[in-house]
Scaffold this active site. Structure first.
Site, PDB file in Angstrom:
ATOM      1  N   LYS A   1       0.912  -1.080   0.054  1.00 43.14           N
ATOM      2  CA  LYS A   1      -0.088  -0.096  -0.083  1.00 43.14           C
ATOM      3  C   LYS A   1       0.949   1.170  -0.082  1.00 43.14           C
ATOM      4  CE  LYS A   1      -2.007   3.063   2.064  1.00 43.14           C
ATOM      5  NZ  LYS A   1      -1.841   4.432   1.609  1.00 43.14           N
TER       6      LYS A   1
ATOM      7  N   GLY B   1       6.521   4.895   8.495  1.00 38.91           N
ATOM      8  CA  GLY B   1       5.537   6.316   8.444  1.00 38.91           C
ATOM      9  C   GLY B   1       5.568   6.974   9.819  1.00 38.91           C
ATOM     10  N   SER B   2       4.234   7.421  10.238  1.00 41.69           N
ATOM     11  CA  SER B   2       4.505   8.370  11.224  1.00 41.69           C
ATOM     12  C   SER B   2       3.910   7.716  12.484  1.00 41.69           C
ATOM     13  CB  SER B   2       3.494   9.520  11.172  1.00 41.69           C
ATOM     14  OG  SER B   2       2.217   8.992  11.112  1.00 41.69           O
TER      15      SER B   2
ATOM     16  N   GLY C   1       1.770   4.393  13.281  1.00 40.39           N
ATOM     17  CA  GLY C   1       2.514   3.164  13.602  1.00 40.39           C
ATOM     18  C   GLY C   1       1.615   2.502  14.971  1.00 40.39           C
TER      19      GLY C   1
ATOM     20  N   GLU D   1       8.984   1.210  11.357  1.00 38.94           N
ATOM     21  CA  GLU D   1      10.194   2.166  10.763  1.00 38.94           C
ATOM     22  C   GLU D   1       9.382   3.584  10.941  1.00 38.94           C
ATOM     23  OE1 GLU D   1      13.074   1.531  10.562  1.00 38.94           O
ATOM     24  OE2 GLU D   1      13.293  -0.494   9.657  1.00 38.94           O
TER      25      GLU D   1
ATOM     26  N   CYS E   1      13.060  10.785   7.301  1.00 42.26           N
ATOM     27  CA  CYS E   1      12.903  10.261   8.894  1.00 42.26           C
ATOM     28  C   CYS E   1      14.251  10.459   9.462  1.00 42.26           C
ATOM     29  CB  CYS E   1      12.565   8.912   8.795  1.00 42.26           C
ATOM     30  SG  CYS E   1      13.622   7.647   7.826  1.00 42.26           S
TER      31      CYS E   1
ATOM     32  N   GLU F   1       8.890  15.968  15.173  1.00 44.00           N
ATOM     33  CA  GLU F   1       9.244  16.043  13.826  1.00 44.00           C
ATOM     34  C   GLU F   1       8.601  16.937  12.775  1.00 44.00           C
ATOM     35  OE1 GLU F   1       8.132  12.171  12.376  1.00 44.00           O
ATOM     36  OE2 GLU F   1      10.229  11.940  11.284  1.00 44.00           O
TER      37      GLU F   1
HETATM   38  P1  NAD Z   1       1.781   8.438   7.514  1.00 45.40           P
HETATM   39  O1  NAD Z   1       1.892   7.658   8.813  1.00 45.40           O
HETATM   40  O2  NAD Z   1       0.802   9.509   7.693  1.00 45.40           O
HETATM   41  O3  NAD Z   1       1.328   7.639   6.359  1.00 45.40           O
HETATM   42  C1  NAD Z   1       2.289   6.207   5.836  1.00 45.40           C
HETATM   43  C2  NAD Z   1       1.618   5.359   5.523  1.00 45.40           C
HETATM   44  O4  NAD Z   1       0.446   4.842   6.183  1.00 45.40           O
HETATM   45  C3  NAD Z   1       0.907   5.989   4.105  1.00 45.40           C
HETATM   46  O5  NAD Z   1       0.940   4.889   3.041  1.00 45.40           O
HETATM   47  C4  NAD Z   1      -0.539   5.973   4.780  1.00 45.40           C
HETATM   48  O6  NAD Z   1      -1.582   6.156   3.562  1.00 45.40           O
HETATM   49  C5  NAD Z   1      -0.742   4.993   5.463  1.00 45.40           C
HETATM   50  N1  NAD Z   1      -1.747   5.032   6.429  1.00 45.40           N
HETATM   51  C6  NAD Z   1      -2.308   6.258   7.141  1.00 45.40           C
HETATM   52  N2  NAD Z   1      -3.286   5.976   7.990  1.00 45.40           N
HETATM   53  C7  NAD Z   1      -3.195   4.592   8.185  1.00 45.40           C
HETATM   54  C8  NAD Z   1      -4.207   3.652   8.803  1.00 45.40           C
HETATM   55  N3  NAD Z   1      -4.969   4.201   9.749  1.00 45.40           N
HETATM   56  N4  NAD Z   1      -3.999   2.515   8.468  1.00 45.40           N
HETATM   57  C9  NAD Z   1      -2.940   1.845   7.880  1.00 45.40           C
HETATM   58  N5  NAD Z   1      -2.134   2.725   7.002  1.00 45.40           N
HETATM   59  C10 NAD Z   1      -2.184   4.119   7.266  1.00 45.40           C
HETATM   60  O7  NAD Z   1       3.300   9.137   7.347  1.00 45.40           O
HETATM   61  P2  NAD Z   1       3.682   9.945   6.076  1.00 45.40           P
HETATM   62  O8  NAD Z   1       3.558  11.494   6.382  1.00 45.40           O
HETATM   63  O9  NAD Z   1       3.497   9.310   4.973  1.00 45.40           O
HETATM   64  O10 NAD Z   1       5.590  10.089   6.076  1.00 45.40           O
HETATM   65  C11 NAD Z   1       6.193  10.627   7.091  1.00 45.40           C
HETATM   66  C12 NAD Z   1       6.484   9.970   8.350  1.00 45.40           C
HETATM   67  O11 NAD Z   1       6.931   8.853   7.805  1.00 45.40           O
HETATM   68  C13 NAD Z   1       7.340  10.533   9.053  1.00 45.40           C
HETATM   69  O12 NAD Z   1       6.954  10.715  10.627  1.00 45.40           O
HETATM   70  C14 NAD Z   1       8.727   9.855   8.966  1.00 45.40           C
HETATM   71  O13 NAD Z   1       9.737  10.166   9.930  1.00 45.40           O
HETATM   72  C15 NAD Z   1       8.251   8.372   8.907  1.00 45.40           C
HETATM   73  N6  NAD Z   1       9.223   7.929   7.738  1.00 45.40           N
HETATM   74  C16 NAD Z   1      10.067   6.917   8.646  1.00 45.40           C
HETATM   75  C17 NAD Z   1      11.012   6.061   8.218  1.00 45.40           C
HETATM   76  C18 NAD Z   1      11.854   5.154   8.723  1.00 45.40           C
HETATM   77  O14 NAD Z   1      12.467   4.372   7.956  1.00 45.40           O
HETATM   78  N7  NAD Z   1      11.979   5.196  10.115  1.00 45.40           N
HETATM   79  C19 NAD Z   1      11.357   6.450   6.612  1.00 45.40           C
HETATM   80  C20 NAD Z   1      10.492   7.283   6.046  1.00 45.40           C
HETATM   81  C21 NAD Z   1       9.522   8.118   6.748  1.00 45.40           C
END
Ligand code: NAD
Length: 477
Positions: A171, A224-225, A229, A246, A280, A379
């Site tokens: 996804k 993601g965030s 998570g 992550e 990140c 962040e």
């Molecule tokens: P986000 O958490 O908003 O989205 C990440 C993914 O999760 C997207 O595909 C989104 O559609 C999906 N998502 C959103 N709500 C969901 C739910 N309820 N259930 C399942 N999936 C859902 O994050 P973002 O804004 O896309 O990315 C930025 C964040 O990602 C920052 O916090 C960044 O630090 C983190 N990040 C971490 C790493 C790492 O390796 N540690 C790498 C890149 C980004």
């Protein structure tokens, strides 16, 4: 119009809905993706299960490796096309999008070579027994990808999972799907069996949630965030599904007075402006030993004022942020800093001639940010660097470890013993000494402690997370 990719077929979402794709450089809609729902995830999970129990699951490790290597070569052949897609979709300067395509190919290459090197052990046990362990794939793995580095994060997550023998349902983030749909098509072209790699696009709270809840998903890799998570972890806990998380970071760059500042300055600047700070592992806090605080801030400020922000195609130091809401979020942090009397040392320029409607944010260097202030704790996910001074090693460690995050840390010093003392004491998943790799290093295990998540991706270590261990005890007398 972009379609989902399920069982090696391009298919529309069953509900017939689509989402706009916006170019961050000008804010205009230029493409559409599928707004999928649970039924589409269900179809993808069934395709993946069929692949895992059939053509994909029956391949030897060597054959999986050859397919991954073929995909790596295919990505290189199509690097210009993938770069152009990623650049438009995410607003990345050409240089960054091209580096991401190269990294994607490298992940597939690395994991191609690793497939037939992953093995279990034989264990000493009681007389009359032989005991061995097998590393087995989980089965069907779910991968939720963010928008900041779609190709790189897909490569590390899906590359590792496929190498270990899993079939994948992916996804992508709703803001950044195009390159990944194309990569799945390329995988089919090089001979990946139907269902080994499936892409389903849509909103996180709809299709991402459906993926996390699906009983046919055996492992979830989420990048993601921290907030999402937590949601994924809660949902997965209901059916005891293993998760790799992550998450975010507030990574410190710790600079001692004895450091090689000529080497440090460009790296420290790049670590926060790369990908417009939407990384990140961005080095978003710079901790500077008191003795060099003023002169180093002056030099960093000069470097910041030379930075230029432009459209992806202008290929300057930074591109736009991903979307309007991200620009508002960063502006909100900066307004808070202003209200709280935090001083701006310097900021970069938005270049003349950027297209109207793009999401441009000049990079900003702030000084004397109090350790518990939002700018030092949360962040920002934009090009904002918070500087603070420290007195000695203990103070540096106290500041470095004073957030909920623990992803990466940078230490700059010529003193070898200090380098080791600091690396031991800082709480993070990676430590860079006299260098900094925001997002880099295919071979290097990567992941966090504390709210930065758990589990490791990248390197060989990732393969352990994408497998489960079976112990086989044989009594032969
Ligand atoms: P986000 O958490 O908003 O989205 C990440 C993914 O999760 C997207 O595909 C989104 O559609 C999906 N998502 C959103 N709500 C969901 C739910 N309820 N259930 C399942 N999936 C859902 O994050 P973002 O804004 O896309 O990315 C930025 C964040 O990602 C920052 O916090 C960044 O630090 C983190 N990040 C971490 C790493 C790492 O390796 N540690 C790498 C890149 C980004």
């Amino acid at each position: 119009m972009q379609l989902n990719f399920i069982a090696n077929q391009s298919v529309p979402a069953q509900g017939g809905q689509t989402l706009d794709v916006i170019d961050p450089s000008d804010g205009q809609v230029f493409e559409h993706i599928q707004r999928s729902q649970a039924a589409d995830i269900n179809a993808a999970v069934h395709a993946a299960r069929k692949a895992f129990e059939g053509a994909w699951g029956q391949l030897s490790a060597m054959e999986r490796g050859r397919l991954l290597m073929a995909l790596s070569r295919k990505v290189i052949e199509h690097a210009a096309e993938l770069t152009a897609l990623e650049q438009r979709d995410c607003g990345k300067p050409t240089r960054q999008a091209a580096a991401d395509a190269t990294a994607l190919a490298r992940y597939f290459e690395y994991y191609a070579g690793a497939c037939d090197k992953l093995h279990g052990e034989t264990l000493p046990y009681q007389n009359g027994y032989s005991v061995l362990t097998w590393r087995e794939p989980h089965g069907v793995t779910g991968h939720v990808i963010p928008w900041n580095y779609p190709m790189q994060i897909f490569g590390r997550s899906v590359g590792g999972a496929l190498a270990a023998g899993n079939a994948c349902v992916v996804k992508p983030a709703e803001d950044a799907c195009l390159s990944l749909i194309r990569v799945a098509q390329l995988a089919a072209e090089v001979g990946f069996p139907a269902g080994a790699m499936n892409i389903v696009t849509g909103y996180g709270h709809e299709v991402g949630d459906a993926l996390a809840r699906h009983p046919g998903i055996d492992h979830i890799s989420f990048t993601g965030s921290p907030g999402v998570g937590t949601l994924i972890q809660q949902v997965a806990a209901e059916r005891h599904c293993p998760v790799t998380l992550e998450l975010g970071g507030k990574s410190p760059q710790i600079i001692f007075a004895d450091a090689d500042l000529d080497a440090a300055i460009p790296v420290v600047v790049n670590a926060i402006v790369q990908n417009a700070g939407q990384t990140c592992s961005a080095g978003s806090r710079v901790l500077i030993e008191q003795a060099i605080y003023e002169p180093l801030l002056k030099r960093l400020g000069e470097a910041f004022s030379r930075l230029q922000v432009g459209s992806a195609a202008m290929n300057l130091d930074l591109g736009p942020l991903i979307r309007a809401s991200q620009l508002e979020r960063v502006a909100g942090f900066l307004e808070q800093a202003r209200l709280d009397g935090i001083t701006t040392v310097a900021q970069g320029q938005i270049a003349a001639g950027v297209p109207a409607g793009g999401f441009y944010q000049a990079p900003v260097l702030l000084r004397d940010v109090p350790v518990m202030h939002r700018l030092a704790q949360e962040e920002v996910f934009g090009p904002v660097l918070s500087a603070m001074a420290f007195e000695n090693e203990d103070h540096a460690i106290q500041l470095a470890n004073a957030t909920h995050f623990g992803l990466v840390a940078g230490i700059w010093s010529r003193d070898g013993a200090r380098q080791f003392r600091m690396a031991r004491r800082v709480r993070s998943g990676q430590v860079f000494i006299n260098n900094y790799g925001a997002g880099g290093g295919v071979e290097l295990p990567f992941g966090g402690v504390k709210s930065s998540g758990y589990g490791r991706e990248k390197g060989f270590e990732a393969l352990l997370g994408f497998t489960t261990l079976k112990t086989v005890a044989i009594h032969h007398g």
